[in-house]
Motif scaffolding. Structure first.
Motif, PDB file in Angstrom:
ATOM      1  N   ASN A 154       0.779  -1.072   0.104  1.00 47.24           N
ATOM      2  CA  ASN A 154       0.160  -0.122   0.012  1.00 47.24           C
ATOM      3  C   ASN A 154       0.992   1.380  -0.093  1.00 47.24           C
ATOM      4  N   SER A 155       0.140   2.520  -0.266  1.00 54.94           N
ATOM      5  CA  SER A 155       0.877   3.799  -0.212  1.00 54.94           C
ATOM      6  C   SER A 155       0.416   4.739   0.263  1.00 54.94           C
ATOM      7  N   ASP A 156       0.754   5.908   0.273  1.00 53.85           N
ATOM      8  CA  ASP A 156      -0.003   7.160   0.681  1.00 53.85           C
ATOM      9  C   ASP A 156      -1.143   7.501  -0.004  1.00 53.85           C
ATOM     10  N   SER A 157      -2.258   8.085   0.569  1.00 50.44           N
ATOM     11  CA  SER A 157      -3.522   8.407  -0.114  1.00 50.44           C
ATOM     12  C   SER A 157      -3.249   9.147  -1.162  1.00 50.44           C
ATOM     13  N   ALA A 158      -4.042   8.469  -2.481  1.00 51.42           N
ATOM     14  CA  ALA A 158      -3.822   9.407  -3.756  1.00 51.42           C
ATOM     15  C   ALA A 158      -5.146   8.914  -4.572  1.00 51.42           C
ATOM     16  N   ALA A 248      -7.766  -2.427  -4.064  1.00 46.25           N
ATOM     17  CA  ALA A 248      -6.915  -1.519  -3.166  1.00 46.25           C
ATOM     18  C   ALA A 248      -7.088  -1.979  -1.698  1.00 46.25           C
ATOM     19  N   GLY A 249      -8.270  -2.325  -1.408  1.00 48.83           N
ATOM     20  CA  GLY A 249      -8.780  -2.911  -0.068  1.00 48.83           C
ATOM     21  C   GLY A 249      -8.051  -3.925   0.380  1.00 48.83           C
ATOM     22  N   SER A 255      -0.816  -5.729   3.249  1.00 43.52           N
ATOM     23  CA  SER A 255       0.163  -4.852   3.580  1.00 43.52           C
ATOM     24  C   SER A 255       0.250  -4.184   4.941  1.00 43.52           C
ATOM     25  N   ALA A 256      -0.984  -3.780   5.388  1.00 41.92           N
ATOM     26  CA  ALA A 256      -1.087  -2.896   6.463  1.00 41.92           C
ATOM     27  C   ALA A 256      -1.483  -3.752   7.713  1.00 41.92           C
ATOM     28  N   MET A 257      -2.769  -4.256   7.691  1.00 39.18           N
ATOM     29  CA  MET A 257      -3.411  -4.929   8.673  1.00 39.18           C
ATOM     30  C   MET A 257      -2.673  -6.059   8.880  1.00 39.18           C
ATOM     31  N   LEU A 258      -2.165  -6.965   8.197  1.00 32.78           N
ATOM     32  CA  LEU A 258      -1.531  -7.996   8.230  1.00 32.78           C
ATOM     33  C   LEU A 258       0.117  -7.830   8.979  1.00 32.78           C
ATOM     34  N   ARG A 262       1.288   1.238   8.625  1.00 34.99           N
ATOM     35  CA  ARG A 262       0.139   2.189   8.365  1.00 34.99           C
ATOM     36  C   ARG A 262      -0.725   1.917   7.299  1.00 34.99           C
ATOM     37  N   LEU A 263      -2.168   2.121   7.334  1.00 33.92           N
ATOM     38  CA  LEU A 263      -2.763   2.531   6.479  1.00 33.92           C
ATOM     39  C   LEU A 263      -2.891   3.367   5.581  1.00 33.92           C
ATOM     40  N   SER A 264      -3.230   3.333   4.179  1.00 33.83           N
ATOM     41  CA  SER A 264      -2.696   4.330   3.165  1.00 33.83           C
ATOM     42  C   SER A 264      -3.073   5.853   3.755  1.00 33.83           C
TER      43      SER A 264
END
Length: 365
Positions: A154-158, A248-249, A255-258, A262-264
């Motif tokens: 995942n990556s920063d919000s875009a 994406a979810g 990538s994040a929850m597991l 950080r979340l996006s």
């Protein structure tokens, strides 16, 4: 290099080609001058030059100036102490220690392949990582070793949430690769947005108009001006973007929850945040051993049969039905022989980097 050679690319809109080996040496020398150790530099060269070779220019060598900034600023460690811990027969976790993302990605996939060698499957999550370039680099590494590979980050919000007003998910890429006997692998390498954010930056640098219906401006209106782009649309666009948003979810979960990272919407912006602040990215890598599922050469035979049938499909006039990766391998063959093209903007930036880092400047073919 003469003044004429240095001016030539900058004064022309036409890209100038550089030999692959020379570009690899240049990128590696710049990274080490910026503080990367040899293994980190080698992994990043492999990822960046490999992406450019395949025609994925948005995630290729054009990212070199960014990696120099994060190394010099301290966001990324040039000499990380990565730690791998096996958690189960086929599961492991790699703490990347804020390494360059390519160093973490290749290490994680190598560990996943080791697990899969005995267990048939290997799953490795990565914590405390950073931007890893094109996700295809790591799935490809598995396929080149004879395994099926999956890599996500995942990556920063875009990207807008589907039917949403504001950006929420990152571009959250997915890559999958499978070995093909006697040929280059089957390779999927895609963002879950309609266009990668780095491609928007590339269009902006070249002063080119974007394709239709891939970004919106600050008011939420569709625009083709990369300078006005505020958010990307999810894969599928305004009507069918729920598909890209769902993918994406899935990447967020892996990538994040597991990983506990950080979340996006929690990740600092790649460009605008403090260059000294680690972004704490999570990533996920999976390797599957075909022989653990099918005996002998059965998988290779079925893969070859699928690709033959796919490529024989009737095509529209002037078109050709291709398998995932076919376009990339055609570009790779061409650029391996003719060199990797650099546009005028990147040529100017690389010339400046050479001077700042005290390394030999590139010369055109």
């Amino acid at each position: 290099m003469s003044d004429a050679q240095q001016r030539r690319p900058a004064e022309s809109a036409a890209p100038v080609c550089v030999a692959v080996g020379e570009l690899e040496s240049f990128v590696g020398a710049v990274l080490q001058a910026a503080g990367a150790d040899a293994p980190s530099a080698e992994a990043t060269v492999r990822a960046l030059v490999g992406a450019s070779l395949r025609g994925v220019d948005s995630h290729g060598v054009r990212l070199l100036p960014h990696y120099v900034k994060v190394l010099q600023g301290g966001r990324v460690k040039g000499r990380p102490e990565m730690r791998f811990e096996a958690r189960a027969a086929a599961v492991g976790v790699l703490d990347a220690d804020n390494a360059l993302g390519a160093a973490a990605g290749y290490r994680a996939m190598a560990e996943a392949v080791k697990l899969a060698e005995t267990a048939g499957v290997g799953a490795v999550s990565v914590t405390n990582s950073s931007h890893f370039g094109a996700a295809g680099a790591y799935a490809l590494a598995a396929a080149e070793a004879g395994y099926l590979g999956l890599s996500v980050c995942n990556s920063d919000s875009a990207v807008l949430a589907h039917s949403g007003r504001d950006k929420f998910h990152g571009t959250n890429p997915i890559s999958f690769a499978a070995p093909v006997a006697g040929a280059r692998p089957y390779l999927i390498d895609m963002a879950t947005s309609s266009i990668p954010f780095n491609r928007v930056l590339q269009f902006k640098a070249l002063d080119r108009e974007l394709p239709p219906e891939v970004v919106v401006d600050a008011a939420g209106q569709l625009t083709r001006d990369p300078g006005r782009a505020a958010s990307l649309l999810p894969l599928g666009g305004a009507t069918y973007g729920y598909k890209g948003a769902a993918l994406a979810g899935m990447v967020e979960v892996l990538s994040a929850m597991l990983t506990g990272m950080r979340l996006s919407h929690e990740i600092p912006n790649m460009i605008e945040s403090d260059w000294s602040e680690p972004r704490r990215l999570g990533q996920f890598f999976l390797a599957l051993k075909p022989e653990a599922f099918l005996p002998g050469e059965a998988f290779a035979e079925r893969m070859a049969e699928y690709l033959r049938a796919l490529r024989k499909q009737a095509s529209l006039p002037g078109e050709r039905v291709m398998a995932a990766g076919d376009r990339e391998w055609a570009v790779e063959r061409q650029r391996s022989a003719q060199g990797i093209p650099l546009d005028a903007h990147n040529w100017q930036v690389f010339t400046a980097l050479a001077g700042a880092c005290g390394v030999a400047a590139l010369t055109p073919i």
